[in-house]
Scaffold this active site. Structure first.
Site, PDB file in Angstrom:
ATOM      1  N   TYR A 125       5.779   1.929  13.407  1.00  0.00           N
ATOM      2  CA  TYR A 125       7.146   1.749  13.893  1.00  0.00           C
ATOM      3  C   TYR A 125       7.413   2.437  15.216  1.00  0.00           C
ATOM      4  CZ  TYR A 125       9.266  -0.703  10.043  1.00  0.00           C
ATOM      5  OH  TYR A 125       9.613  -1.655   9.143  1.00  0.00           O
ATOM      6  N   LYS A 172      -3.438   4.462   2.332  1.00  0.00           N
ATOM      7  CA  LYS A 172      -4.632   3.620   2.371  1.00  0.00           C
ATOM      8  C   LYS A 172      -5.728   4.451   3.049  1.00  0.00           C
ATOM      9  CE  LYS A 172      -6.432  -0.550   1.823  1.00  0.00           C
ATOM     10  NZ  LYS A 172      -6.525  -1.328   0.590  1.00  0.00           N
ATOM     11  N   ASP A 205      -2.059  -0.838  -2.143  1.00  0.00           N
ATOM     12  CA  ASP A 205      -2.170  -2.150  -2.794  1.00  0.00           C
ATOM     13  C   ASP A 205      -2.148  -1.993  -4.312  1.00  0.00           C
ATOM     14  OD1 ASP A 205      -4.504  -0.810  -2.163  1.00  0.00           O
ATOM     15  OD2 ASP A 205      -5.744  -2.593  -1.959  1.00  0.00           O
ATOM     16  N   ASP A 229       8.798   0.813   4.158  1.00  0.00           N
ATOM     17  CA  ASP A 229       9.693  -0.306   4.447  1.00  0.00           C
ATOM     18  C   ASP A 229       9.484  -1.416   3.407  1.00  0.00           C
ATOM     19  OD1 ASP A 229      11.447  -1.946   5.849  1.00  0.00           O
ATOM     20  OD2 ASP A 229       9.848  -2.800   7.075  1.00  0.00           O
TER      21      ASP A 229
END
Ligand code: NAI
Length: 342
Positions: A125, A172, A205, A229
Site C-alpha cells: 500500500y 506468507k 492462504d 484488507d
C-alpha cells in the site's frame, strides 16, 4: 464542560443521517459528549475549497478522537480519498475490525466473535510502483521493524485490555522470507512480553481456508496491510457484510471511528439508511475513551433490538423499519436500562 470532546464528521450521502442517529443513541446511553462538527468531502470543497480542511485535522489532533460518516469520492476529479489522507496525515497505523454474529442477521455461521488488526501504513500500500522498462512494472512491498513491532504491540495490548486470549499472526513468510519473515520475527519478539496471551501464526492462504471451514477457532488476527484488507472484508462477510461491522483507524496522534460502507447516494435522505455499522464503530470509540459501561449497554441494546420484530431494523438487513425506527427502538431499550440477557 462535557466529559468528552469529540470531532464529528458527518460526511455525505447517508452520512448525516447515520451520524445523527448515532449521536442520539450515545446521548440516550448517558455519555456526556461535546461534538465538534465539521464538513468534509464535497460540502467542504464548496465551502472551503478543500475536502479535508486543516481545521478538521487540527480538531482531531486536539481531541484525539473522531467519529466519521462515509464520504463520497467523486470519480475523475482528482479529489483524493479523505480516508487515505486522514490515515497518512495522522499516522493512524492500526486498523481495527471486530466482527461478531448478531441476532436476525442470517449468515452461514453462529457465535462468531473475532477481531482483525491490520497494519495500515506500509506493505504494498505504500504505492511505490514504477515501470522498469516498457512492459515491466515493479511494485515495492515495504515492511519495517518499527511498523511491524508497533502493530504487534497494539494487537497484544488490545488482547490484554479486552480480555482476549490469543493473537494469530498471518503471513506468507514461507515465500516472502525477508519481508513477511521480518513481520513474523517482530510479532514473536513482542509476544514474549505477553506470556499470558497465546501467540501463534498461520500462512495466509491456509488462514482463508480455515476461516471458511471453522471461523470460531480464531480470536485476534494480526495482518500486514494487504492481507488485512482482504481478510477483514472476508470476516465481515462471515457476520453479514460491510453494512453491519465497525471500523477504526488508530494511532498515537488520534483515532478515527467510521463505518466501512460508502455514502449510499441511492438511498440518501430517505430515512432508509442503517446506522448499525457506524453505531458499532461508536461502541469501539466509547471503549477507546474509557466508557466501557455505556459501550456494553449499547452493545447489549443492539443485540436486543436486532432480536425484536422486523419493524425495528432497516430493510438492508431484512427489516421493514426506517433509520428513525431503529434509533428510537435502541433509545427506548437504553432508557429502560434493559439488558440483552433479560
Ligand atoms: P456504498 O457502500 O455506498 O453502497 C453500496 C450499496 O449498499 C448501496 O446499494 C447502498 O444503498 C447500500 N448501503 C451502504 N450502506 C448502507 C447503509 N448504512 N444502510 C443501508 N444500505 C446501505 O458503496 P458505493 O455505492 O460503491 O459507494 C458510494 C460512494 O461512497 C462512493 O463515492 C465511494 O467512493 C464512497 N465510499 C466511501 C467510503 C468511506 O467514506 N468510508 C467507503 C466506501 C465507499
Amino acid at each position: 464542560m462535557a466529559k468528552h470532546k469529540i470531532t464529528l464528521l458527518p460526511g455525505d450521502g447517508i452520512g448525516p443521517e447515520v451520524t445523527a442517529a448515532v449521536v442520539q443513541i450515545i446521548e440516550c446511553s448517558g455519555v456526556d459528549v461535546e461534538w465538534e462538527k465539521y464538513f468534509v468531502g464535497a460540502e467542504a470543497i464548496s465551502r472551503f475549497g478543500d475536502p479535508l480542511p486543516q481545521e478538521v485535522l487540527d480538531s482531531i489532533l486536539r481531541n484525539k478522537v473522531a467519529l466519521k460518516g462515509p464520504v463520497t469520492t467523486p470519480v475523475g476529479t482528482g479529489f483524493a480519498s479523505i480516508n487515505v489522507r486522514l490515515r497518512k496525515t495522522l499516522d493512524l497505523y492500526a486498523n481495527l475490525r471486530p466482527v461478531r454474529s448478531m441476532p436476525n442477521i442470517i449468515t452461514r455461521y453462529e457465535d462468531i466473535d473475532l477481531v482483525v488488526v491490520r497494519e495500515n501504513t506500509e506493505d504494498l500500500y505504500a504505492g511505490l510502483e514504477h515501470e522498469v522498462v516498457p512492459g515491466v512494472v515493479e511494485s515495492l512491498k515495504i515492511i519495517t521493524e518499527r511498523a511491524s513491532t508497533r502493530i504487534a504491540k497494539f494487537a497484544f495490548e488490545y488482547a490484554r485490555t479486552h480480555g482476549r486470549k490469543r493473537v494469530t499472526a498471518v503471513h506468507k513468510a514461507n515465500i516472502m522470507k525477508m519481508s513477511d519473515g521480518l513481520f513474523l520475527k517482530c510479532f514473536r519478539k513482542v509476544a514474549e512480553e505477553y506470556p499470558n496471551i497465546e501467540a501463534d501464526d498461520r500462512i495466509v492462504d491456509n488462514l482463508c481456508m480455515q476461516l471458511v471451514v471453522n471461523p470460531n477457532q480464531f480470536d485476534i488476527l494480526l495482518l500486514e496491510n494487504l492481507y488485512g484488507d482482504i481478510v477483514s472484508d472476508l470476516t465481515a462477510g462471515l457476520v453479514g457484510g460491510l453494512g453491519v461491522v465497525a471500523g477504526a483507524n488508530i494511532g498515537e496522534n488520534g483515532a478515527v471511528f467510521e463505518a466501512v460502507h460508502g455514502s449510499a447516494p441511492d438511498i440518501a435522505g430517505q430515512n432508509k439508511a442503517n446506522p448499525l455499522a457506524l453505531l458499532q464503530s461508536a461502541v469501539l470509540m466509547l471503549q477507546h475513551v474509557g466508557e466501557m459501561g455505556p459501550a456494553k449497554r449499547i452493545s447489549d441494546a443492539i443485540t436486543k433490538v436486532l432480536g425484536m420484530g422486523p419493524e425495528n431494523r432497516t430493510r438492508d438487513i431484512g427489516g421493514t423499519g426506517s433509520t428513525t425506527d431503529f434509533t428510537s427502538a435502541l433509545c427506548e431499550v437504553l432508557r429502560k436500562g434493559t439488558r440483552a440477557t433479560d
